[in-house]
Design a protein around this motif. Structure first.
Motif, PDB file in Angstrom:
ATOM      1  N   VAL A   1       0.735  -1.119   0.084  1.00 53.91           N
ATOM      2  CA  VAL A   1       0.093  -0.028  -0.068  1.00 53.91           C
ATOM      3  C   VAL A   1       0.983   1.201  -0.089  1.00 53.91           C
ATOM      4  O   VAL A   1       0.857   1.891  -0.846  1.00 53.91           O
ATOM      5  CB  VAL A   1      -1.112   0.085   1.224  1.00 53.91           C
ATOM      6  N   PRO A   2       1.845   1.438   0.970  1.00 49.63           N
ATOM      7  CA  PRO A   2       2.448   2.692   0.752  1.00 49.63           C
ATOM      8  C   PRO A   2       3.514   2.631  -0.308  1.00 49.63           C
ATOM      9  O   PRO A   2       3.692   3.873  -0.823  1.00 49.63           O
ATOM     10  CB  PRO A   2       3.178   2.697   2.249  1.00 49.63           C
ATOM     11  N   TYR A   3       4.156   1.602  -0.755  1.00 52.11           N
ATOM     12  CA  TYR A   3       4.938   1.615  -1.766  1.00 52.11           C
ATOM     13  C   TYR A   3       4.130   2.059  -3.016  1.00 52.11           C
ATOM     14  O   TYR A   3       4.627   3.018  -3.732  1.00 52.11           O
ATOM     15  CB  TYR A   3       5.298   0.139  -1.971  1.00 52.11           C
ATOM     16  N   LEU A   4       3.275   1.332  -3.356  1.00 56.21           N
ATOM     17  CA  LEU A   4       2.393   1.872  -4.746  1.00 56.21           C
ATOM     18  C   LEU A   4       1.594   3.226  -4.758  1.00 56.21           C
ATOM     19  O   LEU A   4       1.620   3.868  -5.611  1.00 56.21           O
ATOM     20  CB  LEU A   4       1.605   0.658  -5.169  1.00 56.21           C
ATOM     21  N   THR A   5       1.267   3.330  -3.374  1.00 56.27           N
ATOM     22  CA  THR A   5       0.738   4.786  -3.216  1.00 56.27           C
ATOM     23  C   THR A   5       1.688   5.918  -3.542  1.00 56.27           C
ATOM     24  O   THR A   5       1.425   6.760  -4.236  1.00 56.27           O
ATOM     25  CB  THR A   5       0.037   5.007  -1.837  1.00 56.27           C
ATOM     26  N   THR A   6       2.966   5.773  -3.117  1.00 58.30           N
ATOM     27  CA  THR A   6       4.114   6.662  -3.358  1.00 58.30           C
ATOM     28  C   THR A   6       4.408   6.642  -4.754  1.00 58.30           C
ATOM     29  O   THR A   6       4.559   7.917  -5.339  1.00 58.30           O
ATOM     30  CB  THR A   6       5.221   6.258  -2.270  1.00 58.30           C
ATOM     31  N   LEU A   7       4.369   5.622  -5.272  1.00 53.78           N
ATOM     32  CA  LEU A   7       4.868   5.609  -6.941  1.00 53.78           C
ATOM     33  C   LEU A   7       3.671   6.256  -7.659  1.00 53.78           C
ATOM     34  O   LEU A   7       3.878   7.022  -8.623  1.00 53.78           O
ATOM     35  CB  LEU A   7       4.695   4.140  -7.351  1.00 53.78           C
ATOM     36  N   CYS A   8       2.455   6.144  -7.288  1.00 49.66           N
ATOM     37  CA  CYS A   8       1.287   6.621  -8.291  1.00 49.66           C
ATOM     38  C   CYS A   8       1.264   8.047  -7.854  1.00 49.66           C
ATOM     39  O   CYS A   8       0.949   8.787  -9.043  1.00 49.66           O
ATOM     40  CB  CYS A   8      -0.089   5.767  -7.999  1.00 49.66           C
ATOM     41  N   ASP A   9       1.319   8.590  -6.739  1.00 47.94           N
ATOM     42  CA  ASP A   9       1.386   9.934  -6.715  1.00 47.94           C
ATOM     43  C   ASP A   9       2.634  10.628  -7.346  1.00 47.94           C
ATOM     44  O   ASP A   9       2.524  11.700  -7.811  1.00 47.94           O
ATOM     45  CB  ASP A   9       1.624  10.149  -4.916  1.00 47.94           C
ATOM     46  N   GLY A  10       3.793   9.941  -7.355  1.00 50.04           N
ATOM     47  CA  GLY A  10       5.046  10.453  -8.297  1.00 50.04           C
ATOM     48  C   GLY A  10       4.551  10.564  -9.729  1.00 50.04           C
ATOM     49  O   GLY A  10       4.832  11.389 -10.205  1.00 50.04           O
ATOM     50  N   LEU A  11       4.164   9.432 -10.106  1.00 51.80           N
ATOM     51  CA  LEU A  11       3.593   9.503 -11.438  1.00 51.80           C
ATOM     52  C   LEU A  11       2.655  10.327 -11.743  1.00 51.80           C
ATOM     53  O   LEU A  11       2.990  11.120 -12.759  1.00 51.80           O
ATOM     54  CB  LEU A  11       2.895   7.991 -11.864  1.00 51.80           C
ATOM     55  N   ALA A  12       1.614  10.517 -10.791  1.00 56.02           N
ATOM     56  CA  ALA A  12       0.673  11.807 -11.272  1.00 56.02           C
ATOM     57  C   ALA A  12       1.302  13.098 -11.214  1.00 56.02           C
ATOM     58  O   ALA A  12       1.062  13.752 -12.139  1.00 56.02           O
ATOM     59  CB  ALA A  12      -0.435  11.679 -10.077  1.00 56.02           C
ATOM     60  N   ALA A  13       2.296  13.533 -10.470  1.00 56.32           N
ATOM     61  CA  ALA A  13       3.101  14.620 -10.471  1.00 56.32           C
ATOM     62  C   ALA A  13       3.889  14.749 -11.504  1.00 56.32           C
ATOM     63  O   ALA A  13       3.954  15.753 -12.266  1.00 56.32           O
ATOM     64  CB  ALA A  13       3.658  14.603  -9.041  1.00 56.32           C
TER      65      ALA A  13
END
Length: 184
Positions: A45-57
């Motif tokens: 959860v924290p791993y993919l959340t961090t990744l997706c937030d970074g991709l969105a930005a």
């Protein structure tokens, strides 16, 4: 990014932006795994959340009106599997941003899901874009770098890939099933 701003070739600019996105995603993955490196497993959860937030930005940015949503089941996975899954998410999201929405639209959405059932899991990246379009009745050209990487990474983690396309969007599903021997 400095080279991107000064280049006059639109094609070169796109290639540099793609390379930048990939490098930043890998850096995010590595930072997260290094932080989690104190343990043998990575929390999904924290791993993919961090990744997706970074991709969105970094990949979508302000100029594109694409919503990146996600939902992840709780799980712990080995670091090598986490890296492969993170790179698969990165590549499929980049491809969706590049190809799914040739024109801006207010409902443009990419959805990333990670679902578990016991030791089995399924990663799905879907969009509500145009799907794989045929040009003049001809299928799209051979796979690009992103699709080739996704297939290789899927094989590396001994998973199966399924791609479904329609005029309502594209879905890439990666499934990993733990086979247990049956008793006769």
């Amino acid at each position: 990014m400095m080279k991107t701003r000064i280049t006059t070739s639109e094609e070169a600019r796109r290639h540099l932006e793609d390379a930048y996105s990939r490098v930043m995603s890998v850096a995010t993955l590595q930072r997260h795994i290094d932080t989690a490196g104190r343990s043998e497993l990575v929390e999904v959860v924290p791993y993919l959340t961090t990744l997706c937030d970074g991709l969105a930005a970094s990949v979508i940015g302000e100029e594109k009106k694409i919503s990146l949503k996600y939902a992840f089941d709780s799980a712990m996975i080995p670091p090598t599997e986490a890296v492969s899954i993170g790179l698969i998410v990165t590549e499929t999201v980049i491809n969706a941003v590049k190809y799914a929405f040739p024109q801006n639209r207010p409902d443009a959405e990419i959805l990333v899901r990670y679902e578990t059932s016991g030791a089995d899991w399924r990663l799905t990246v879907s969009d509500n874009g145009v799907g794989k379009q045929k040009e003049n009745g001809v299928a799209p050209p051979a796979e690009g770098l992103g699709s080739t990487l996704v297939k290789a990474l899927t094989q590396q983690i001994k998973a199966q890939i399924e791609t479904t396309s329609s005029p309502k969007g594209l879905t890439v599903a990666i499934s990993h099933t733990t086979f247990s021997p049956r008793l006769a």
